[in-house]
Design an enzyme around this catalytic site. Structure first.
Site, short mmCIF file in Angstrom:
data_model
loop_
_atom_site.label_atom_id
_atom_site.label_comp_id
_atom_site.label_asym_id
_atom_site.label_seq_id
_atom_site.Cartn_x
_atom_site.Cartn_y
_atom_site.Cartn_z
N ASP A 50 0.84 -1.19 0.00
CA ASP A 50 0.00 0.00 0.00
C ASP A 50 0.88 1.25 0.00
OD1 ASP A 50 -2.84 1.18 0.65
OD2 ASP A 50 -1.47 2.18 2.03
N TYR A 55 2.76 10.09 0.14
CA TYR A 55 3.60 9.54 1.21
C TYR A 55 5.04 10.07 1.09
CZ TYR A 55 -0.09 6.35 2.69
OH TYR A 55 -1.26 5.82 3.17
N HIS A 130 -7.89 9.05 -2.14
CA HIS A 130 -7.33 9.03 -0.78
C HIS A 130 -8.28 9.60 0.27
CE1 HIS A 130 -3.09 9.10 1.22
NE2 HIS A 130 -4.00 8.69 2.07
N ARG A 131 -8.99 10.66 -0.09
CA ARG A 131 -9.94 11.30 0.83
C ARG A 131 -11.10 11.84 0.02
NH1 ARG A 131 -9.35 11.63 6.54
NH2 ARG A 131 -7.25 10.89 6.93
N SER A 160 -10.86 5.71 0.07
CA SER A 160 -10.31 5.67 1.42
C SER A 160 -10.94 6.81 2.21
CB SER A 160 -8.78 5.84 1.34
OG SER A 160 -8.21 5.72 2.62
N ASN A 161 -11.25 6.52 3.45
CA ASN A 161 -11.80 7.54 4.36
C ASN A 161 -13.14 8.09 3.89
OD1 ASN A 161 -9.38 7.54 6.09
ND2 ASN A 161 -8.38 8.39 4.29
N LEU A 214 -2.47 -0.49 14.64
CA LEU A 214 -1.96 -0.41 16.02
C LEU A 214 -2.11 1.03 16.52
CD1 LEU A 214 1.30 -2.56 15.57
CD2 LEU A 214 -1.00 -3.34 16.22
N GLY A 216 -1.18 3.68 15.14
CA GLY A 216 0.07 4.41 14.94
C GLY A 216 1.06 4.18 16.07
#
Ligand code: NAP
Length: 302
Positions: A50, A55, A130-131, A160-161, A214, A216
């Site tokens: 991913d 990023y 992404h958003r 995503s989101n 987790l 983050g």
């Protein structure tokens, strides 16, 4: 060996756990080191990577592409996921004044072209918006995704989101149904259980993906009040799961949700990657799943 799952009836088949590259450059690894990490993923059965245009402030895709190129044929051993739609001011883009979302069709086409070039490939197995972009009509976003699907540059599209209603709206405009919603889901962010996003995935037969599984790293942070409770709960049940660690139980907690989320692993440490990969063998007992929820929330179930 790690299990595999199809994201939807006509969607791609991915490894049950995915390796995420958001933090890839945090430890300033060399291209060779990243290449070795990719080989380690394959040895563990993690074949899905991913990434996203943004990023590492637009640097990760390029470095990842270079690491894949170091071993002939390596790219074809992976399923690649990338995302676009978030644009922030940075040294490459001094012309940008304000961070913003842009999911217009032409913008997505341009971003995908760049991602393919950086990753050194002619297609990705999955592309995600992404958003949600609050200023773009779903028809516009769908036109871009449909065009990318038609040309084969992306083999499947997802988001995503997105909220459940945002997903519904875009999905209604797609020539091929969306195959996932990648959302934040963890013991410290359990909201998707009740906000309709996971229910929608189950209803439509698409598998969600869980980012920051987790939280983050916050599930281990002693300054977080939930961390000691989670550590204690994990200790009390560990012997039932072959001495599983909190980390492994936290992944197993996500994997156990009936919508079958695919956790996206974010560690930069090889030993944590190896331990994460063992989590898909853990089948949490019902009472332990709820005990972890209670430990995370610091209260009894309602
Ligand atoms: N779609 C989206 O909007 C979105 C947003 C965020 C992330 N993502 C995706 O999800 C992936 C995973 O997100 P994430 O990196 O936040 O995942 P995460 O697994 O929740 O967090 C990873 C962080 O936790 C730390 N950690 C792991 N095990 C630990 C332990 N036992 N003790 C202390 N710290 C520990 C890691 O440090 P070490 O490296 O030292 O192990 C790393 O800094 C990303 O790479 C990205 O692909 C997507």
């Amino acid at each position: 060996m790690m299990k595999r799952e199809k994201l939807s009836a006509h969607g791609p088949e991915f490894s049950r756990m995915v390796y995420g590259t958001w933090r890839l450059l945090d430890t300033k690894p060399t291209t060779q080191e990243i290449n070795r990490r990719l080989h380690a993923c394959l040895e563990l059965g993690i074949t899905t990577l991913d990434t996203a245009e943004i990023y590492g402030l637009y640097e990760v895709e390029q470095v990842l592409g270079a690491a894949l190129a170091l071993s002939p044929g390596l790219r074809n051993k992976f399923e690649l996921i990338t995302k676009a739609g978030i644009y922030v001011p940075c040294s490459y883009h001094p012309e940008r004044r304000t961070a913003h979302y842009n999911a217009t069709g032409p913008r997505l086409l341009k971003s995908v072209e760049k991602s393919l070039r950086f990753l050194g490939t002619d297609h990705v197995e999955l592309f995600l918006v992404h958003r949600p972009d609050w200023l773009t009509r779903a028809d516009d976003t769908a036109a871009g995704l449909n065009e990318l699907l038609r040309t084969g540059k992306i083999r499947a599209a997802g988001v995503s989101n997105y909220s459940a209603s945002q997903f519904d709206l875009l999905n209604a405009r797609m020539e091929q149904p969306l195959v996932t919603n990648q959302i934040e889901f963890s013991l410290l962010h359990p909201e998707p259980i009740n906000d309709g996003t996971l229910h929608q995935c189950e209803k439509l037969g698409v598998l969600p993906m869980a980012w920051s599984p987790l939280a983050g790293g916050r599930i281990f942070d002693p300054s977080n009040s939930a961390a000691p409770r989670l550590a204690e709960a994990a200790k009390s049940m560990s012997s039932r799961y072959n001495a599983a660690t909190l980390e492994q139980l936290a992944y197993a907690w996500i994997l156990a949700h009936p919508s079958h989320p695919l956790p996206v692993i974010g560690t930069n440490k090889l030993e944590r990657l190896q331990s994460a990969a063992q989590s898909d063998a853990i089948v949490l007992e019902r009472e332990d799943w709820y005990a972890l929820w209670e430990a995370a929330q610091g209260r009894k179930i309602p």
